[in-house]
Design a protein around this motif. Sequence first.
Motif, mmCIF file in Angstrom:
data_model
loop_
_atom_site.group_PDB
_atom_site.id
_atom_site.type_symbol
_atom_site.label_atom_id
_atom_site.label_comp_id
_atom_site.label_asym_id
_atom_site.label_seq_id
_atom_site.Cartn_x
_atom_site.Cartn_y
_atom_site.Cartn_z
ATOM 1 N N ASP A 522 44.814 58.205 33.077
ATOM 2 C CA ASP A 522 44.050 58.064 34.316
ATOM 3 C C ASP A 522 44.149 56.656 34.905
ATOM 4 O O ASP A 522 43.375 56.278 35.771
ATOM 5 N N ASP A 523 45.115 55.882 34.381
ATOM 6 C CA ASP A 523 45.402 54.519 34.830
ATOM 7 C C ASP A 523 44.324 53.515 34.413
ATOM 8 O O ASP A 523 44.339 52.361 34.853
ATOM 9 N N SER A 524 43.387 53.930 33.601
ATOM 10 C CA SER A 524 42.434 52.974 33.048
ATOM 11 C C SER A 524 43.118 52.180 31.926
ATOM 12 O O SER A 524 44.120 52.622 31.372
ATOM 13 N N ILE A 525 42.567 51.024 31.635
ATOM 14 C CA ILE A 525 43.201 50.157 30.633
ATOM 15 C C ILE A 525 42.231 49.815 29.518
ATOM 16 O O ILE A 525 41.002 49.879 29.685
ATOM 17 N N GLU A 526 42.811 49.475 28.392
ATOM 18 C CA GLU A 526 42.022 49.098 27.221
ATOM 19 C C GLU A 526 42.809 48.041 26.454
ATOM 20 O O GLU A 526 44.035 48.119 26.350
ATOM 21 N N ILE A 527 42.113 47.029 25.956
ATOM 22 C CA ILE A 527 42.769 45.944 25.208
ATOM 23 C C ILE A 527 42.232 45.960 23.787
ATOM 24 O O ILE A 527 41.021 46.062 23.573
ATOM 25 N N SER A 528 43.123 45.876 22.819
ATOM 26 C CA SER A 528 42.706 45.883 21.417
ATOM 27 C C SER A 528 41.808 44.688 21.124
ATOM 28 O O SER A 528 41.948 43.616 21.711
ATOM 29 N N GLY A 529 40.861 44.866 20.199
ATOM 30 C CA GLY A 529 39.888 43.827 19.887
ATOM 31 C C GLY A 529 40.493 42.660 19.123
ATOM 32 O O GLY A 529 41.555 42.762 18.506
ATOM 33 N N TYR A 548 40.634 37.906 26.907
ATOM 34 C CA TYR A 548 41.247 39.111 26.335
ATOM 35 C C TYR A 548 40.370 40.333 26.572
ATOM 36 O O TYR A 548 40.255 41.195 25.710
ATOM 37 N N THR A 549 39.712 40.375 27.727
ATOM 38 C CA THR A 549 38.906 41.545 28.091
ATOM 39 C C THR A 549 39.455 42.175 29.362
ATOM 40 O O THR A 549 40.175 41.529 30.139
ATOM 41 N N THR A 550 39.095 43.418 29.578
ATOM 42 C CA THR A 550 39.578 44.129 30.771
ATOM 43 C C THR A 550 39.015 43.525 32.046
ATOM 44 O O THR A 550 39.670 43.566 33.093
ATOM 45 N N ASP A 551 37.805 42.942 32.001
ATOM 46 C CA ASP A 551 37.231 42.322 33.196
ATOM 47 C C ASP A 551 38.079 41.147 33.662
ATOM 48 O O ASP A 551 38.386 40.988 34.847
ATOM 49 N N TYR A 552 38.461 40.284 32.704
ATOM 50 C CA TYR A 552 39.305 39.131 33.040
ATOM 51 C C TYR A 552 40.667 39.609 33.504
ATOM 52 O O TYR A 552 41.247 39.086 34.446
ATOM 53 N N PHE A 553 41.182 40.628 32.825
ATOM 54 C CA PHE A 553 42.501 41.165 33.164
ATOM 55 C C PHE A 553 42.509 41.690 34.601
ATOM 56 O O PHE A 553 43.447 41.468 35.366
ATOM 57 N N ALA A 554 41.450 42.363 34.967
ATOM 58 C CA ALA A 554 41.399 42.939 36.311
ATOM 59 C C ALA A 554 41.211 41.871 37.385
ATOM 60 O O ALA A 554 41.734 41.977 38.485
#
Length: 556
Positions: A522-529, A548-554
């Motif tokens: 669904d084009d959502s993203i996830e980053i390993s901990g 290393y979080t999705t908020d920063y990535f976005a």
Amino acid sequence: MIIYWLKQMKVASIIDNNLASPHGNRKGLSYGELAVLLLTYIVSEADHRICCLERWVKEHQRSLEGITGWEIQEKEGTDDRCGDLLRTLGITESIDQIEISLSKHLVKAYKLPTQRARSDTTSFSVYHHITEDGEEESLIKFGYSKDKRPNLRQYRQMLATLDPLGMPLLGATLAGNGGDESEYLPTWRKMTEIIGHKEFLYLADSKASTWSNRALIHREGGIYCFPLAMTQPRPKLLADWVKNPPTEVIKIIEQDERESEPSLMGNGFEVPLGNIWVEPETEKIYQWQERWLVIKSNALASRQIKGLDSRLAKGEKALFSLEKRPGKDEKLLEQKIQEILKSYRLTKYIEYSIEKKISYKKVYKGCGSRSEDSSYRRVRQTNLILNYQRLSTEIESFKIVAGWRLYVTNATSERLSLTEAVQAYKQQWQPEMGFHRFKKGRLSALPIYFRDEEKIKGLMFLLTIALRVFTLMEFVVRRQLHQCKSSLARLYEGNPKRATNRPTAEKMLRAFNNITLYIHKDDSIEISGLNLLQQQILRLMNVEECIYTTDYFASG
């Protein structure tokens, strides 16, 4: 991690502020932004081939866009665009200003210590062939090779670094056949602009110790400490002073943090002398006071004496083999002896002579048995006899001055004591660490694939920026560990309990290799901990875990 540090260093904005924009028809990233991409590729992949950047950008396009916040097209990393970047960096007159602005920002932003700075040069051997038409203006020339490859052309690289982290303040790519003497004064002047004052101690090798360099640095308010080049009559002066010290000899004690007890490094004394230098252009006379530091290193003395004993043993073994079969040709024998003495550096320590022994041999005429009445003729024979022996007086004189060196400084004894001068010069390996990374480490410039010399200059400029990233990481983490009196473990594969308070940038970056970005259907993203080691490194670097979080990535 790499892009975060490059952002903190303001690499993109500083380059863009000092370079003209790319061609008007070219859309996409600026030179500064492209430099960040190329630097990230060089550091993460340990590869400076620009032809590989396009594929790497395509593979990591989603990640790179999310981290940087830039719109990155598929063709941003083509070798044409990278070549334009390197060539522009290589030919621009603003490259010095880029380095000065970058280093000024780092010194101020990270409150770097500015008590000592140093500079050095090395050579990079290449396999380039230069046409006769371009020989004169070429950067790639034959010269004194520190790589011990005199058969290859080379260029030289200068690094000026800041203690104690060895971070480059300046770099310069120079012609392969030039001398280093003329580079030290301009380098010092630029370093004063970066550091913001002239009170730092400037250290370099013996090529910096020319009369003009010392006079002009002193005249302009600088402080220096250089080893003196051992040209005549300094070796005799050193020997006379060592045999009859004109001032009191003191012991030089070193207190190592890893040792509970101080150790005796050696001893030394100082001789105050006045100097006079006449400026050739104006014939103006400059006078100033210096301290000549006469210092003995016990470790160096031991190595030099063992080295001489080893060379004597090997040289005498070679001469003994020659003695058994001297041959008949005196000139050839003389040549072989000279080659042996030169090879083992024993010309001053072994003397030899060649004797001719003449004899006459009876040669009978005809065949058959011989009698007293048989006719014969006498044939003259010349046999060569090689005699050699050690020159005991010269060997003893060498052992007396072994480990002693002459240094010169214009600093007062309150500013720089004899012991402090020794300890300061012991850190001269710091630029060498950068050169090692440029030659065999993760930032290797060799082999050079470019024929365009402007691109070579541009590449070396980017590599000095990458070296700043490495040294700055190490400085920040080591300073934190020192303040906390702790160490960092789990960096060494196969030995997780091994801890160090001086981790390298290479080890710390490798700890972040296993972080993965997941892109769902669904084009959502996830980053390993992050694991515990990664979290600890980020805290020591004063970096928020949110990078290393999705908020920063976005948000980029």
